[in-house]
Design a protein around this motif. Structure first.
Motif, PDB file in Angstrom:
ATOM      1  N   VAL A  86      56.882  72.923   8.162  1.00 57.42           N
ATOM      2  CA  VAL A  86      57.413  73.431   9.484  1.00 57.42           C
ATOM      3  C   VAL A  86      58.995  73.027  10.347  1.00 57.42           C
ATOM      4  CG1 VAL A  86      57.127  73.950  11.884  1.00 57.42           C
ATOM      5  CG2 VAL A  86      55.234  74.254  10.580  1.00 57.42           C
ATOM      6  N   VAL A  87      59.774  73.078  10.604  1.00 57.59           N
ATOM      7  CA  VAL A  87      60.856  72.140   9.874  1.00 57.59           C
ATOM      8  C   VAL A  87      61.824  72.375  11.340  1.00 57.59           C
ATOM      9  CG1 VAL A  87      63.611  71.674   9.304  1.00 57.59           C
ATOM     10  CG2 VAL A  87      61.837  72.271   8.418  1.00 57.59           C
ATOM     11  N   PRO A  88      61.672  71.855  12.367  1.00 52.55           N
ATOM     12  CA  PRO A  88      62.937  71.828  14.009  1.00 52.55           C
ATOM     13  C   PRO A  88      64.438  71.996  13.608  1.00 52.55           C
ATOM     14  CG  PRO A  88      62.049  69.534  12.814  1.00 52.55           C
ATOM     15  CD  PRO A  88      62.182  69.956  11.964  1.00 52.55           C
ATOM     16  N   GLY A  89      64.224  73.269  13.485  1.00 56.64           N
ATOM     17  CA  GLY A  89      65.838  73.763  13.395  1.00 56.64           C
ATOM     18  C   GLY A  89      66.635  74.126  14.398  1.00 56.64           C
ATOM     19  N   VAL A  90      67.726  73.602  14.586  1.00 52.92           N
ATOM     20  CA  VAL A  90      68.350  74.231  16.497  1.00 52.92           C
ATOM     21  C   VAL A  90      68.533  75.568  16.905  1.00 52.92           C
ATOM     22  CG1 VAL A  90      70.566  72.267  15.399  1.00 52.92           C
ATOM     23  CG2 VAL A  90      70.199  74.701  14.968  1.00 52.92           C
ATOM     24  N   LYS A 104      67.411  69.294  14.260  1.00 56.17           N
ATOM     25  CA  LYS A 104      67.292  69.038  16.032  1.00 56.17           C
ATOM     26  C   LYS A 104      66.291  68.275  16.035  1.00 56.17           C
ATOM     27  CE  LYS A 104      63.986  72.014  17.656  1.00 56.17           C
ATOM     28  NZ  LYS A 104      63.101  72.837  18.982  1.00 56.17           N
ATOM     29  N   ASP A 105      66.446  66.905  16.640  1.00 57.18           N
ATOM     30  CA  ASP A 105      65.125  66.036  17.012  1.00 57.18           C
ATOM     31  C   ASP A 105      64.387  65.885  16.875  1.00 57.18           C
ATOM     32  OD1 ASP A 105      68.194  64.827  17.045  1.00 57.18           O
ATOM     33  OD2 ASP A 105      67.253  63.348  18.687  1.00 57.18           O
ATOM     34  N   GLY A 106      63.365  66.476  16.115  1.00 60.26           N
ATOM     35  CA  GLY A 106      62.045  66.931  16.458  1.00 60.26           C
ATOM     36  C   GLY A 106      61.134  65.913  15.287  1.00 60.26           C
ATOM     37  N   SER A 107      59.771  66.511  15.272  1.00 53.48           N
ATOM     38  CA  SER A 107      58.754  66.773  13.859  1.00 53.48           C
ATOM     39  C   SER A 107      58.583  67.767  12.941  1.00 53.48           C
ATOM     40  CB  SER A 107      57.128  66.413  14.871  1.00 53.48           C
ATOM     41  OG  SER A 107      57.834  64.976  15.906  1.00 53.48           O
ATOM     42  N   LEU A 108      58.643  66.969  11.917  1.00 52.71           N
ATOM     43  CA  LEU A 108      59.274  68.321  10.962  1.00 52.71           C
ATOM     44  C   LEU A 108      56.542  68.082  10.443  1.00 52.71           C
ATOM     45  CD1 LEU A 108      60.112  66.035   7.998  1.00 52.71           C
ATOM     46  CD2 LEU A 108      60.779  68.260   8.593  1.00 52.71           C
ATOM     47  N   GLN A 109      56.373  69.233  10.238  1.00 52.93           N
ATOM     48  CA  GLN A 109      55.045  69.306  10.523  1.00 52.93           C
ATOM     49  C   GLN A 109      54.387  69.285   8.597  1.00 52.93           C
ATOM     50  OE1 GLN A 109      53.223  72.072  13.046  1.00 52.93           O
ATOM     51  NE2 GLN A 109      53.134  70.317  14.622  1.00 52.93           N
ATOM     52  N   VAL A 110      54.362  68.652   7.977  1.00 55.54           N
ATOM     53  CA  VAL A 110      53.694  68.794   6.340  1.00 55.54           C
ATOM     54  C   VAL A 110      52.290  69.460   6.369  1.00 55.54           C
ATOM     55  CG1 VAL A 110      54.062  67.508   4.254  1.00 55.54           C
ATOM     56  CG2 VAL A 110      55.582  67.004   5.928  1.00 55.54           C
ATOM     57  N   THR A 119      64.809  70.914   0.841  1.00 56.68           N
ATOM     58  CA  THR A 119      65.067  69.255   0.403  1.00 56.68           C
ATOM     59  C   THR A 119      65.110  69.202   2.718  1.00 56.68           C
ATOM     60  OG1 THR A 119      66.095  68.782  -0.943  1.00 56.68           O
ATOM     61  CG2 THR A 119      67.223  67.584   0.032  1.00 56.68           C
ATOM     62  N   VAL A 120      65.098  67.840   3.163  1.00 58.87           N
ATOM     63  CA  VAL A 120      65.633  67.841   4.293  1.00 58.87           C
ATOM     64  C   VAL A 120      66.581  66.381   4.436  1.00 58.87           C
ATOM     65  CG1 VAL A 120      64.801  67.182   6.584  1.00 58.87           C
ATOM     66  CG2 VAL A 120      63.540  69.181   5.094  1.00 58.87           C
ATOM     67  N   LEU A 121      67.649  66.188   4.700  1.00 56.88           N
ATOM     68  CA  LEU A 121      67.982  65.352   4.853  1.00 56.88           C
ATOM     69  C   LEU A 121      68.575  64.463   6.131  1.00 56.88           C
ATOM     70  CD1 LEU A 121      71.488  67.175   2.259  1.00 56.88           C
ATOM     71  CD2 LEU A 121      69.513  65.544   2.192  1.00 56.88           C
ATOM     72  N   ALA A 122      67.788  63.610   6.782  1.00 56.87           N
ATOM     73  CA  ALA A 122      68.092  63.050   8.002  1.00 56.87           C
ATOM     74  C   ALA A 122      68.583  61.859   8.199  1.00 56.87           C
ATOM     75  CB  ALA A 122      66.157  63.365   8.675  1.00 56.87           C
ATOM     76  N   GLU A 123      69.372  62.350   9.388  1.00 55.79           N
ATOM     77  CA  GLU A 123      69.706  60.647   9.799  1.00 55.79           C
ATOM     78  C   GLU A 123      68.320  59.570  10.198  1.00 55.79           C
ATOM     79  OE1 GLU A 123      72.055  60.780  13.542  1.00 55.79           O
ATOM     80  OE2 GLU A 123      73.663  63.006  12.262  1.00 55.79           O
ATOM     81  N   SER A 124      67.415  59.861  10.644  1.00 61.40           N
ATOM     82  CA  SER A 124      66.550  58.987  10.298  1.00 61.40           C
ATOM     83  C   SER A 124      65.332  59.651   9.929  1.00 61.40           C
ATOM     84  CB  SER A 124      66.403  57.946  11.930  1.00 61.40           C
ATOM     85  OG  SER A 124      66.106  58.591  12.917  1.00 61.40           O
ATOM     86  N   ALA A 125      64.197  58.703   9.842  1.00 63.27           N
ATOM     87  CA  ALA A 125      62.565  59.435   9.540  1.00 63.27           C
ATOM     88  C   ALA A 125      61.919  58.691   9.500  1.00 63.27           C
ATOM     89  CB  ALA A 125      62.302  60.716   8.284  1.00 63.27           C
ATOM     90  N   GLN A 144      45.360  69.870   7.874  1.00 63.19           N
ATOM     91  CA  GLN A 144      45.844  69.267   9.192  1.00 63.19           C
ATOM     92  C   GLN A 144      47.176  68.987   8.326  1.00 63.19           C
ATOM     93  OE1 GLN A 144      44.674  69.264  12.306  1.00 63.19           O
ATOM     94  NE2 GLN A 144      43.425  70.576  11.723  1.00 63.19           N
ATOM     95  N   PRO A 145      47.957  68.946   9.712  1.00 67.15           N
ATOM     96  CA  PRO A 145      48.984  68.760   9.279  1.00 67.15           C
ATOM     97  C   PRO A 145      49.697  67.427   9.468  1.00 67.15           C
ATOM     98  CG  PRO A 145      49.448  69.497  11.262  1.00 67.15           C
ATOM     99  CD  PRO A 145      48.561  69.557  10.660  1.00 67.15           C
ATOM    100  N   GLU A 146      50.620  66.728   8.298  1.00 64.88           N
ATOM    101  CA  GLU A 146      51.219  65.310   9.132  1.00 64.88           C
ATOM    102  C   GLU A 146      52.448  65.034   9.342  1.00 64.88           C
ATOM    103  OE1 GLU A 146      53.285  61.678   6.322  1.00 64.88           O
ATOM    104  OE2 GLU A 146      51.905  63.611   5.254  1.00 64.88           O
ATOM    105  N   THR A 147      52.492  64.472   9.960  1.00 65.56           N
ATOM    106  CA  THR A 147      54.014  64.739  11.162  1.00 65.56           C
ATOM    107  C   THR A 147      55.375  63.601  10.708  1.00 65.56           C
ATOM    108  OG1 THR A 147      52.239  66.054  12.902  1.00 65.56           O
ATOM    109  CG2 THR A 147      54.550  64.795  13.810  1.00 65.56           C
TER     110      THR A 147
END
Length: 86
Positions: A24-28, A46-52, A78-84, A59-62
């Motif tokens: 689950v991806v936090p899209g704008v 958007k800034d937020g949490s991926l749920q894997v 593929t998620v290209l994030a500025e930070s994780a 149970q998801p990994e956040t």
């Protein structure tokens, strides 16, 4: 069954490359779930949490992410994030 190839990349490193059930991806334009066979597209994060989700019903990994893009294609997500950070 884990059948979606998922990669999370920052400018510094490859954070994760794994076969998973769903992400689950936090899209704008809102959060969205990606499973194997999802239609191809690209969006800004958007800034937020991926749920894997490693397995169905598990149970998801956040993983917190900020900025970047997500691309769904023939090879998976593929998620290209500025930070994780987990």
């Amino acid at each position: 069954m884990a059948d979606l190839h998922f990669e999370l990349v920052t400018p510094e490193k490859l954070v994760r490359s794994d076969e998973v059930h769903m992400v689950v991806v936090p899209g704008v334009e809102g959060d969205f779930g990606v499973m194997a066979g999802h239609a191809p597209f690209m969006t800004t994060l958007k800034d937020g949490s991926l749920q894997v989700f490693k397995t169905a019903g598990g149970q998801p990994e956040t993983i917190k992410v900020s900025g970047g893009f997500a691309e769904v294609g023939d090879k998976g997500l593929t998620v290209l994030a500025e930070s994780a950070e987990a």
